[in-house]
Design a protein around this motif. Structure first.
Motif, mmCIF file in Angstrom:
data_model
loop_
_atom_site.group_PDB
_atom_site.id
_atom_site.type_symbol
_atom_site.label_atom_id
_atom_site.label_comp_id
_atom_site.label_asym_id
_atom_site.label_seq_id
_atom_site.Cartn_x
_atom_site.Cartn_y
_atom_site.Cartn_z
ATOM 1 N N UNK A 85 0.797 -1.075 0.131
ATOM 2 C CA UNK A 85 -0.095 0.180 0.051
ATOM 3 C C UNK A 85 0.787 1.395 0.021
ATOM 4 N N UNK A 86 0.334 2.218 -0.425
ATOM 5 C CA UNK A 86 0.945 3.657 -0.490
ATOM 6 C C UNK A 86 -0.115 4.686 0.115
ATOM 7 N N UNK A 87 0.367 5.822 0.733
ATOM 8 C CA UNK A 87 -0.589 6.571 1.526
ATOM 9 C C UNK A 87 0.220 7.832 1.643
ATOM 10 N N UNK A 88 -0.936 8.883 1.081
ATOM 11 C CA UNK A 88 -0.356 10.122 1.072
ATOM 12 C C UNK A 88 -0.403 10.807 2.534
ATOM 13 N N UNK A 89 0.188 12.176 2.324
ATOM 14 C CA UNK A 89 0.415 12.761 3.673
ATOM 15 C C UNK A 89 -0.824 13.619 3.748
ATOM 16 N N UNK A 90 -1.904 13.688 3.261
ATOM 17 C CA UNK A 90 -3.169 14.510 3.068
ATOM 18 C C UNK A 90 -3.047 15.870 2.496
ATOM 19 N N UNK A 91 -1.759 15.948 1.864
ATOM 20 C CA UNK A 91 -1.911 17.372 1.213
ATOM 21 C C UNK A 91 -1.735 17.192 -0.355
ATOM 22 N N UNK A 92 -0.983 16.009 -0.896
ATOM 23 C CA UNK A 92 -0.940 16.041 -2.408
ATOM 24 C C UNK A 92 -0.930 14.191 -2.336
ATOM 25 N N UNK A 93 -1.576 13.934 -3.626
ATOM 26 C CA UNK A 93 -2.081 12.600 -3.828
ATOM 27 C C UNK A 93 -0.627 11.631 -4.027
ATOM 28 N N UNK A 94 -0.862 10.411 -3.871
ATOM 29 C CA UNK A 94 0.340 9.528 -4.334
ATOM 30 C C UNK A 94 0.395 9.489 -5.745
ATOM 31 N N UNK A 95 1.732 9.568 -6.469
ATOM 32 C CA UNK A 95 1.655 9.540 -7.792
ATOM 33 C C UNK A 95 2.268 8.247 -8.297
ATOM 34 N N UNK A 96 3.167 7.692 -7.563
ATOM 35 C CA UNK A 96 4.071 6.637 -8.081
ATOM 36 C C UNK A 96 4.675 5.774 -6.992
ATOM 37 N N UNK A 97 4.623 4.370 -7.129
ATOM 38 C CA UNK A 97 5.437 3.564 -6.181
ATOM 39 C C UNK A 97 6.458 2.846 -7.046
ATOM 40 N N UNK A 98 7.754 2.705 -6.462
ATOM 41 C CA UNK A 98 8.763 2.040 -7.045
ATOM 42 C C UNK A 98 9.330 1.020 -5.897
ATOM 43 N N UNK A 99 9.822 -0.117 -6.531
ATOM 44 C CA UNK A 99 10.796 -1.028 -5.891
ATOM 45 C C UNK A 99 11.981 -1.071 -6.245
ATOM 46 N N UNK A 100 12.782 -1.511 -5.323
ATOM 47 C CA UNK A 100 14.392 -1.723 -5.893
ATOM 48 C C UNK A 100 14.803 -3.120 -5.117
ATOM 49 N N UNK A 101 15.614 -3.766 -5.786
ATOM 50 C CA UNK A 101 16.503 -4.771 -5.389
ATOM 51 C C UNK A 101 17.976 -4.423 -5.025
ATOM 52 N N UNK A 102 18.423 -3.218 -5.384
ATOM 53 C CA UNK A 102 19.727 -2.690 -5.038
ATOM 54 C C UNK A 102 19.840 -1.761 -4.149
ATOM 55 N N UNK A 103 18.873 -1.488 -3.175
ATOM 56 C CA UNK A 103 18.966 -0.387 -2.172
ATOM 57 C C UNK A 103 18.953 0.983 -3.128
ATOM 58 N N UNK A 104 18.056 1.077 -4.056
ATOM 59 C CA UNK A 104 17.824 2.340 -4.751
ATOM 60 C C UNK A 104 18.731 2.753 -6.067
ATOM 61 N N UNK A 105 19.640 1.840 -6.500
ATOM 62 C CA UNK A 105 20.535 1.916 -7.614
ATOM 63 C C UNK A 105 19.277 2.048 -8.733
ATOM 64 N N UNK A 106 18.701 1.140 -8.844
ATOM 65 C CA UNK A 106 17.953 0.964 -9.950
ATOM 66 C C UNK A 106 16.240 0.758 -9.494
ATOM 67 N N UNK A 107 15.270 1.004 -10.144
ATOM 68 C CA UNK A 107 14.060 0.936 -9.446
ATOM 69 C C UNK A 107 12.942 0.702 -10.659
ATOM 70 N N UNK A 108 12.251 -0.208 -10.329
ATOM 71 C CA UNK A 108 10.969 -0.782 -11.301
ATOM 72 C C UNK A 108 9.707 -0.032 -10.466
ATOM 73 N N UNK A 109 9.093 0.503 -11.705
ATOM 74 C CA UNK A 109 7.717 0.877 -11.113
ATOM 75 C C UNK A 109 6.553 0.208 -10.890
#
Ligand code: MTE
Length: 366
Positions: free
Chosen positions: A275-299
């Motif tokens: 799940x992803x949750x907004x801060x109540x001010x702006x909407x969630x736009x994108x979620x990304x996952x990584x297997x190398x601690x953020x070097x590369x991301x998959x949307x």
């Protein structure tokens, strides 16, 4: 009868504490449906669960008003328009267990990522009630107090808190009497609770007894001591309770709910759910996952249609994983480009609130 049965919860409900009753659904149950079933909705209580006779029940609306009110539940239902809204409620202590691994957090519940759930709430707009009571526009805070009994600092009192007047007058802020088409159950605040979308769960006071219009934030312990954010160098030994930030809006957050930490899965395609949750001010736009601690991301792909400020977005991401050990990481970004802090150390605080660092879990593929 077990505590779970007693409080009409699912047999798989995870009880954090029996007395006062606190618990949450297993994460794999949580991301099955956009709307959380009532028996899986998390429970956060600081005191007893008062059993309220609805015929005796009165809500008092007092303070800086021209016409203070005393309302029964029927008065509320008949005098003000019924409103329905989907709202995700998140406890400020969600994901505290990760903060506890950075440094101990004594006297607090070790919530995992399940202290969050979504329901369709029905009730009336708080602002309609405040306007009917002749609210003074110059007043600045709306305080709530519950009919439960909490013991703190050798005193007994009802749980309470407040929100700024501006938020109270927004159309999304409700006094709710129904949850997913049913009257609130005792454990979720029967007969009436506040529902403050986009704010930490603590402001959504259950078993609501009194609303007070005032110029200062609530003096209640849960506004003045608990649910305050302090910098990482402040501890229980050196805290000055007059300082710290009284928490209001949630923080932007994303969590991997499946697989679970420590899982061993067959190598090949692995589907992550979360799940992803907004801060109540702006909407969630994108979620990304990584297997190398953020070097590369998959949307990730969103699973739920709804996109607003008040509800979570469920997502899935497919990864192809060779045999080996992995740390899976998730992060989200909102429509104005805000993202999450990278490390848990950055957000550590001695009460363990508001953890929204990148979510990481370790798994193995073989
Ligand atoms: N209201 C009262 N009266 N007493 C409480 O202990 N807990 C608060 C809030 N309202 C609480 C309360 C907190 S910290 C949270 S996160 C939410 O209720 C949890 O709501 P739920 O139990 O319906 O999930």
């Amino acid at each position: 009868m077990s505590a779970v049965e007693n409080h009409q919860k699912h047999p798989n409900f995870i009880v954090q504490l029996e007395e006062p009753f606190n618990g949450s659904a297993p994460l794999e149950f949580l991301v099955q449906e956009f709307i959380t079933a009532n028996d899986l909705f998390f429970v956060r209580n600081h005191g007893n669960i008062p059993l309220i006779d609805v015929h005796e029940y009165r809500l008092s609306v007092v303070g800086m008003l021209r016409a203070p009110l005393e309302l029964s539940l029927d008065d509320l239902k008949s005098r003000f328009p019924r409103v329905e809204m989907d709202v995700t409620l998140q406890c400020a202590g969600n994901r505290r267990d990760e903060l506890m691994k950075v440094s101990p957090i004594p006297h607090e519940l070790p919530w995992g990522a399940g202290a969050i759930s979504t329901a369709r709430w029905a009730g009336v707009r708080l602002r309609d009630v405040l306007i009917a009571a002749g609210i003074e526009r110059s007043s600045r805070h709306i305080a709530f107090s519950g009919l439960d009994t909490v013991s703190r600092l050798e005193r007994e009192f009802g749980f309470g808190g407040s929100i700024p007047m501006d938020k109270a007058m927004m159309p999304e802020t409700l006094l709710a009497y129904e949850m997913n088409g049913e009257p609130l159950s005792p454990v979720h605040g029967f007969p009436l609770r506040v529902m403050v979308p986009g704010y930490i769960g603590a402001r959504s006071v259950k078993w609501l007894g009194q609303i007070t219009v005032q110029n200062e934030p609530s003096m209640n312990y849960f506004q003045r001591r608990a649910y305050k954010l302090f910098p990482p160098d402040v501890t229980l030994d050196n805290v000055n309770w007059d300082e710290g930030i009284m928490m209001g809006e949630n923080s932007l957050n994303a969590v991997i709910c499946y697989p679970f930490p420590g899982d061993t899965l067959p190598a090949g395609e692995v589907t992550l759910l979360g799940y992803a949750m907004s801060d109540g001010r702006s909407m969630v736009e994108q979620v990304q996952v990584s297997i190398d601690d953020g070097m590369h991301w998959t949307t990730a792909e969103f699973l739920s249609e709804k996109r607003d400020l008040w509800t979570w977005r469920l997502w899935q991401a497919k990864l192809t994983l060779a045999p080996g050990a992995y740390t899976l990481t998730a992060r989200t970004r909102d429509t104005v480009g805000n993202s999450q802090p990278r490390d848990t150390q950055e957000v550590w605080n001695f009460k363990g609130y508001g953890n929204n660092s990148w979510h990481r879990i370790k798994i193995t593929c073989e």
